[in-house]
Write a protein that holds these residues in place. Structure first.
Motif, short mmCIF file in Angstrom:
data_model
loop_
_atom_site.label_atom_id
_atom_site.label_comp_id
_atom_site.label_asym_id
_atom_site.label_seq_id
_atom_site.Cartn_x
_atom_site.Cartn_y
_atom_site.Cartn_z
N CYS A 84 70.42 64.90 57.97
CA CYS A 84 70.09 65.42 56.65
C CYS A 84 71.36 65.63 55.82
O CYS A 84 72.32 66.24 56.28
CB CYS A 84 69.34 66.74 56.83
N PHE B 171 68.91 75.82 49.66
CA PHE B 171 68.34 76.31 50.92
C PHE B 171 67.32 77.42 50.68
O PHE B 171 66.24 77.39 51.25
CB PHE B 171 69.45 76.83 51.86
N LEU C 128 71.69 67.36 52.96
CA LEU C 128 71.83 68.75 52.49
C LEU C 128 72.50 69.59 53.58
O LEU C 128 73.47 70.32 53.35
CB LEU C 128 70.45 69.33 52.14
N GLN C 129 71.98 69.45 54.79
CA GLN C 129 72.54 70.16 55.93
C GLN C 129 74.00 69.75 56.16
O GLN C 129 74.87 70.59 56.42
CB GLN C 129 71.69 69.83 57.17
N VAL D 149 66.82 64.55 52.48
CA VAL D 149 66.38 65.64 53.36
C VAL D 149 65.13 65.20 54.11
O VAL D 149 64.77 64.03 54.08
CB VAL D 149 66.11 66.92 52.52
N GLY D 150 64.46 66.12 54.76
CA GLY D 150 63.28 65.77 55.55
C GLY D 150 61.99 65.99 54.78
O GLY D 150 61.04 66.56 55.32
N ARG E 67 60.63 71.09 51.96
CA ARG E 67 62.02 70.64 52.07
C ARG E 67 62.49 69.80 50.89
O ARG E 67 63.66 69.40 50.84
CB ARG E 67 62.18 69.79 53.34
N CYS F 235 62.98 70.60 62.08
CA CYS F 235 62.96 69.49 61.11
C CYS F 235 63.37 68.16 61.74
O CYS F 235 64.40 68.05 62.40
CB CYS F 235 63.89 69.82 59.95
N HIS G 273 63.67 75.84 54.62
CA HIS G 273 64.42 74.91 55.47
C HIS G 273 64.59 75.46 56.87
O HIS G 273 65.52 76.21 57.15
CB HIS G 273 65.77 74.58 54.83
N LYS H 98 64.52 65.69 60.30
CA LYS H 98 65.71 65.11 59.66
C LYS H 98 67.00 65.79 60.14
O LYS H 98 68.10 65.31 59.85
CB LYS H 98 65.58 65.25 58.14
N SER H 99 66.87 66.90 60.81
CA SER H 99 68.05 67.66 61.23
C SER H 99 69.04 66.75 61.96
O SER H 99 68.65 65.97 62.83
CB SER H 99 67.61 68.81 62.15
N CYS I 299 65.62 74.28 59.82
CA CYS I 299 66.28 73.14 60.45
C CYS I 299 65.88 72.90 61.92
O CYS I 299 65.72 71.75 62.32
CB CYS I 299 67.80 73.26 60.32
S1 SF4 Z 1 65.63 69.01 55.26
FE1 SF4 Z 1 67.69 69.31 56.04
S2 SF4 Z 1 68.23 71.39 55.45
FE2 SF4 Z 1 66.01 71.19 55.26
S3 SF4 Z 1 65.17 71.87 57.21
FE3 SF4 Z 1 65.45 69.65 57.37
S4 SF4 Z 1 67.49 69.44 58.27
FE4 SF4 Z 1 67.37 71.52 57.50
#
Ligand code: SF4
Ligand code: SF4
Ligand code: FES
Lengths: 231, 183
Positions: free
Chosen positions: A108, A92, A110-111, A201-202, A146, A102, A97, A104-105, A99
């Protein structure tokens, strides 16, 4: 018969097939070991270290270590949990990041692993590295802020004639994902979607999709990563 | 009821969304004021610390000198200090300027941006009353010691409720999966 072996994960005895990695054997036995760079049918890369487990007193990556008879694996001990949390927190702070902004939130990985461990804030200072957002293709953007350098895209995305599309340039802190522009014509809608999907991730964003799934209905809004492992 | 824990809140470089989320606990706000007493806060409009508070809740990170002063004042006057929301925890949206030189940011905002009114002679605001803008946006825990972090943009109202009620009743907080989110 002879290709079946027995080992233990956190004291639980499991049966695995010779040649399997610890991650694969755990999965077959409904034991969740968090992974990021590991991806089905790809050769393990061992880049993220999130799957770190302790085997006979040594920390190894579970995605890149084959099972052995009588192996004693420590997966969810206090020490390994803290090690993994530290790795996630590092990922992170080493990127940017944001989120809430993002695409991908909610989807994701990682999240999702950070949620799994109920991380509320990283223990390390944020580095705020200077990274860019790059439009590399009519269908794709690379959000370098990211990228966690897992190499899933490098290993998993191929054109129809089997050529790679993504690679990394530079080393260490300056490492950066690149797309081979000479392959641009080979990237159709389907391959672009596959690239965005293989990225945990995104960092690979398919243009024109944006925030298509409402909050509450995204993959990890209600279901925890690894929950399907029946724990 | 005597000796209720005293709560103070502040919005630094935030959008007031976290405070809105605090109000999103709806009618439980009535239960909350049975449990705690609000002191200095935009909600009460009390401007100064007249007494020591038990819990300080901070929304937003530090983007200018006034934010830093305010945050240090809260640290001095609150026994427990809480970062509420992504901006307090990691700078949030304002921190998207981190990595861009401050001069460039100011020129883009006040001189060269597409929405700058070219009819006037555009200047970068420089009145001495204005707080100095910092080189980048700082998460609160990089400026003072923060005891708890409550993520979310804005944090889920149920998470805020669970956190505050367990904190004042001295129970252990169990972070529920559905309420702990970063967006
Ligand atoms: S890639 Fe995942 S951890 Fe990074 S900002 Fe996007 S949602 Fe958050
Ligand atoms: S772009 Fe995504 S898939 Fe590729 S290396 Fe970065 S994080 Fe991994
Ligand atoms: S999943 Fe094993 S090192 Fe990344």
């Amino acid at each position: 018969m002879s290709n079946e072996i027995q080992l233990t994960i956190d004291g639980k005895s499991i049966v695995a097939k010779l040649g399997q990695t610890i991650v694969e054997a755990a999965r077959d036995n409904n034991v969740y070991i968090p992974t990021l760079c590991d991806f089905k049918n790809l050769t393990p890369a061992g880049t993220c270290r999130v799957c770190s487990v302790k085997v006979d007193g040594r920390v190894v990556v579970a995605c890149g270590t084959r099972v052995a008879s009588g192996m004693v694996v420590e997966n969810e001990s206090a020490e390994m949990t803290d090690t993994r949390k530290a790795i996630i927190e590092m990922l992170f702070v080493e990127g940017n990041h944001m989120c809430p902004t993002c695409e991908k939130s909610g989807n994701c990985e990682l999240q999702a692993i950070a949620y799994h461990y109920r991380i509320t804030a990283p223990r390390f200072p944020f580095l705020f590295p200077k990274k860019s957002l790059e439009s590399v293709h009519p269908l794709l953007m690379l959000e370098h802020n990211r990228c966690i350098q897992c190499r899933r895209c490098v290993r998993g995305i191929r054109t129809k004639d089997g050529k790679g599309v993504f690679a990394f340039k530079n080393r260490s802190n300056n490492i950066e994902l690149i797309m081979d522009k000479s392959r641009a014509d080979d990237i159709d809608d389907e391959l672009a979607a596959a690239a965005a999907n293989i990225c945990p991730v995104g960092a690979i964003i398919k243009k024109g999709v944006g925030f298509s799934t409402p909050i509450g209905e995204r993959t990890f809004d209600k279901q925890q990563i690894g929950e399907s492992y029946g724990k | 009821m005597a000796n209720k824990p005293i709560v103070a809140t502040a919005s630094l470089a935030g959008c007031f969304g976290c405070h809105m989320s605090l109000l999103d606990i709806d009618e439980r706000i009535l239960d909350l004021i049975q449990l705690v007493e609000f002191d200095k806060s935009p909600i009460t409009d009390i401007k100064n610390f007249e007494r020591k508070c038990d819990i300080g809740i901070i929304e937003g990170g530090c983007c200018n000198s006034e934010n830093v002063e305010n945050l240090k004042l809260f640290r001095k006057n609150c026994n427990i200090l809480v970062s509420l929301g992504e901006c307090a925890i990691m700078g949030g949206l304002p921190a998207m300027r981190n990595g861009i030189p401050i001069q460039e940011c100011l020129e883009e905002a006040y001189l060269n941006g597409v929405t700058v009114d070219v009819g006037d002679e555009p200047i970068i605001p420089n009145d001495e009353e204005l707080p100095m803008i910092l080189d980048r946006v700082y998460p609160c825990h990089e400026v003072v010691k923060i005891d708890y972090h409550i993520p979310g943009c804005a944090p889920n109202a149920d998470l805020i409720w669970d956190f505050l009620t367990t904190l004042v009743t001295g129970k252990d907080l169990e972070l529920k999966y559905e309420t702990l989110k970063y967006d």
